[in-house]
Design a protein around this motif. Structure first.
Motif, PDB file in Angstrom:
ATOM      1  N   LEU A 152      16.873   1.508   5.700  1.00  0.00           N
ATOM      2  CA  LEU A 152      16.491   2.206   4.496  1.00  0.00           C
ATOM      3  C   LEU A 152      17.067   3.546   4.172  1.00  0.00           C
ATOM      4  CD1 LEU A 152      12.798   1.385   4.861  1.00  0.00           C
ATOM      5  CD2 LEU A 152      13.938   0.631   3.258  1.00  0.00           C
ATOM      6  N   ASP A 153      18.162   3.789   4.977  1.00  0.00           N
ATOM      7  CA  ASP A 153      18.663   5.402   4.847  1.00  0.00           C
ATOM      8  C   ASP A 153      19.306   5.555   3.326  1.00  0.00           C
ATOM      9  OD1 ASP A 153      20.247   3.067   6.453  1.00  0.00           O
ATOM     10  OD2 ASP A 153      21.540   4.623   6.601  1.00  0.00           O
ATOM     11  N   HIS A 154      19.681   4.642   2.717  1.00  0.00           N
ATOM     12  CA  HIS A 154      20.304   4.559   1.382  1.00  0.00           C
ATOM     13  C   HIS A 154      19.324   4.275   0.329  1.00  0.00           C
ATOM     14  CE1 HIS A 154      20.020   0.389   1.753  1.00  0.00           C
ATOM     15  NE2 HIS A 154      20.327   0.102   0.773  1.00  0.00           N
ATOM     16  N   ARG A 155      18.065   4.422   0.707  1.00  0.00           N
ATOM     17  CA  ARG A 155      17.081   4.177  -0.173  1.00  0.00           C
ATOM     18  C   ARG A 155      15.914   5.311  -0.315  1.00  0.00           C
ATOM     19  NH1 ARG A 155      17.920   0.546  -4.191  1.00  0.00           N
ATOM     20  NH2 ARG A 155      18.878  -1.381  -3.510  1.00  0.00           N
ATOM     21  N   MET A 156      16.314   6.462   0.288  1.00  0.00           N
ATOM     22  CA  MET A 156      15.291   7.546   0.895  1.00  0.00           C
ATOM     23  C   MET A 156      14.464   8.039  -0.316  1.00  0.00           C
ATOM     24  SD  MET A 156      16.344   9.087   4.530  1.00  0.00           S
ATOM     25  CE  MET A 156      17.887  10.048   3.967  1.00  0.00           C
ATOM     26  N   LYS A 157      15.405   8.384  -1.266  1.00  0.00           N
ATOM     27  CA  LYS A 157      15.057   9.089  -2.440  1.00  0.00           C
ATOM     28  C   LYS A 157      14.438   8.073  -3.652  1.00  0.00           C
ATOM     29  CE  LYS A 157      16.186  12.921  -0.322  1.00  0.00           C
ATOM     30  NZ  LYS A 157      15.263  13.760   0.012  1.00  0.00           N
ATOM     31  N   GLN A 184       0.935  -1.204   0.127  1.00  0.00           N
ATOM     32  CA  GLN A 184       0.025   0.085  -0.087  1.00  0.00           C
ATOM     33  C   GLN A 184       0.961   1.282  -0.142  1.00  0.00           C
ATOM     34  OE1 GLN A 184      -3.472   0.169  -0.047  1.00  0.00           O
ATOM     35  NE2 GLN A 184      -3.790  -2.136   0.208  1.00  0.00           N
ATOM     36  N   LEU A 185       1.946   1.186  -0.816  1.00  0.00           N
ATOM     37  CA  LEU A 185       2.745   2.519  -1.052  1.00  0.00           C
ATOM     38  C   LEU A 185       2.380   3.417  -2.097  1.00  0.00           C
ATOM     39  CD1 LEU A 185       6.134   0.691  -0.553  1.00  0.00           C
ATOM     40  CD2 LEU A 185       4.873   1.523   1.022  1.00  0.00           C
ATOM     41  N   ILE A 186       2.473   4.545  -1.934  1.00  0.00           N
ATOM     42  CA  ILE A 186       1.952   5.551  -2.860  1.00  0.00           C
ATOM     43  C   ILE A 186       3.421   5.606  -3.834  1.00  0.00           C
ATOM     44  CG2 ILE A 186       1.556   8.021  -3.251  1.00  0.00           C
ATOM     45  CD1 ILE A 186       0.589   8.124  -0.625  1.00  0.00           C
ATOM     46  N   SER A 187       3.106   5.144  -5.431  1.00  0.00           N
ATOM     47  CA  SER A 187       3.902   5.008  -6.062  1.00  0.00           C
ATOM     48  C   SER A 187       4.819   6.097  -6.684  1.00  0.00           C
ATOM     49  CB  SER A 187       3.400   4.332  -7.322  1.00  0.00           C
ATOM     50  OG  SER A 187       2.414   4.954  -8.034  1.00  0.00           O
ATOM     51  N   THR A 188       3.974   7.432  -6.456  1.00  0.00           N
ATOM     52  CA  THR A 188       4.541   8.740  -6.958  1.00  0.00           C
ATOM     53  C   THR A 188       5.211   9.539  -5.820  1.00  0.00           C
ATOM     54  OG1 THR A 188       2.496   9.752  -6.365  1.00  0.00           O
ATOM     55  CG2 THR A 188       2.900   8.990  -8.610  1.00  0.00           C
ATOM     56  N   TYR A 189       5.319   8.871  -4.677  1.00  0.00           N
ATOM     57  CA  TYR A 189       6.235   9.422  -3.425  1.00  0.00           C
ATOM     58  C   TYR A 189       7.474   8.792  -3.342  1.00  0.00           C
ATOM     59  CZ  TYR A 189       2.259  12.206  -1.540  1.00  0.00           C
ATOM     60  OH  TYR A 189       1.346  13.066  -1.316  1.00  0.00           O
ATOM     61  N   ASN A 190       8.735   9.063  -2.845  1.00  0.00           N
ATOM     62  CA  ASN A 190       9.858   8.420  -2.765  1.00  0.00           C
ATOM     63  C   ASN A 190       9.586   7.768  -1.450  1.00  0.00           C
ATOM     64  OD1 ASN A 190      10.638  10.284  -0.720  1.00  0.00           O
ATOM     65  ND2 ASN A 190      11.577  11.683  -2.082  1.00  0.00           N
ATOM     66  N   ILE A 191      10.564   7.099  -0.973  1.00  0.00           N
ATOM     67  CA  ILE A 191      10.566   6.225   0.158  1.00  0.00           C
ATOM     68  C   ILE A 191      10.426   7.028   1.497  1.00  0.00           C
ATOM     69  CG2 ILE A 191      11.594   4.466   1.590  1.00  0.00           C
ATOM     70  CD1 ILE A 191      10.499   3.767  -1.144  1.00  0.00           C
ATOM     71  N   LEU A 192      11.097   8.155   1.548  1.00  0.00           N
ATOM     72  CA  LEU A 192      11.034   9.083   2.674  1.00  0.00           C
ATOM     73  C   LEU A 192       9.645   9.706   2.844  1.00  0.00           C
ATOM     74  CD1 LEU A 192      12.417  10.508   5.115  1.00  0.00           C
ATOM     75  CD2 LEU A 192      13.031  12.294   3.422  1.00  0.00           C
ATOM     76  N   GLN A 193       8.950  10.091   1.913  1.00  0.00           N
ATOM     77  CA  GLN A 193       7.617  10.668   1.770  1.00  0.00           C
ATOM     78  C   GLN A 193       6.593   9.706   2.232  1.00  0.00           C
ATOM     79  OE1 GLN A 193       7.907  11.992  -2.382  1.00  0.00           O
ATOM     80  NE2 GLN A 193       7.940  14.052  -1.967  1.00  0.00           N
TER      81      GLN A 193
END
Length: 229
Positions: free
Chosen positions: A140-145, A102-111
């Motif tokens: 996940l710190d290296h995947r935030m964007k 249920q993630l928002i596809s247009t948002y990055n991981i941090l968002q």
């Protein structure tokens, strides 16, 4: 279950009944459910398709209401609450972890991870600062964007778990959390649940898979709408 224990347990359900209308007939789904989860427990609710486990999960998560009985969540009388109050409980007290993320596809991981806090009224900066420890904890710190489409299934589920954790819920409620993952990613997610439970988090996991359920500290079986230890 002892009535006096309801205020001490994280979840205390007494004599829960639930059914749905099918035409003019009411079809019973849950039958006299009594269920208790202590603070800091990791409990799996195990049952096949059609057993009533999804209905029970929806009631635990305040997404559906019971017909009869009583339900206390961290001492709060859920069965007495109006819908508006249930919305507040659902948003603040339950951390949902879904099979399909249920993630928002247009948002990055941090968002994606900060979204629940921003909905509660935090500024973006406040939410990001509050989330950083959780993001590091889950690696996940290296995947935030990155966007969700750039992640593996296991990484997406870690984002889902992080999003559930940042609101500091009373209960983590996981619905078939390994159902969309390969075997190795599934094992990693279950180890993460074990680690989070060791840190004191209360976890209720819904699953049809006995091998997945065995990762919990206690297994409760649901069959034909009836609960059995």
């Amino acid at each position: 279950m002892q009535e006096s224990s309801k205020s001490d347990s994280m979840i205390a359900m007494m004599n829960i009944n639930k059914g749905y209308m099918l035409g003019e007939e009411k079809v019973p789904v849950l039958h006299d459910i009594c269920f208790q989860v202590e603070k800091g427990e990791f409990v799996a609710i195990l049952g096949p398709s059609g057993s009533g486990k999804t209905t029970l999960m929806n009631i635990i998560g305040c997404m559906d209401v019971l017909d009869e009985g009583s339900y206390f969540l961290d001492g709060q009388p859920i069965h007495e609450m109006p819908e508006k109050r249930l919305n507040d409980v659902r948003n603040k007290e339950i951390g949902f972890i879904f099979q399909n993320y249920q993630l928002i596809s247009t948002y990055n991981i941090l968002q994606n991870i900060t979204m629940p806090l921003i909905v509660r009224g935090m500024t973006t900066k406040e939410a990001e600062e509050k989330c950083m420890d959780t993001i590091r904890l889950l690696g996940l710190d290296h995947r935030m964007k990155h966007k969700p489409s750039e992640l593996s299934g296991g990484q997406k589920q870690r984002v889902s778990i992080a999003r559930a954790l940042v609101g500091e819920p009373a209960v983590l409620l996981a619905d078939e959390p390994t159902g969309a993952l390969d075997s190795n990613s599934g094992k990693d997610v279950l180890k993460l649940f074990k680690d989070l439970n060791d840190m004191g988090h209360t976890i209720v996991m819904i699953t049809h898979d006995l091998n997945v359920a065995k990762s919990a500290g206690r297994i409760v079986h649901i069959v034909d709408g009836c609960l059995k230890e």
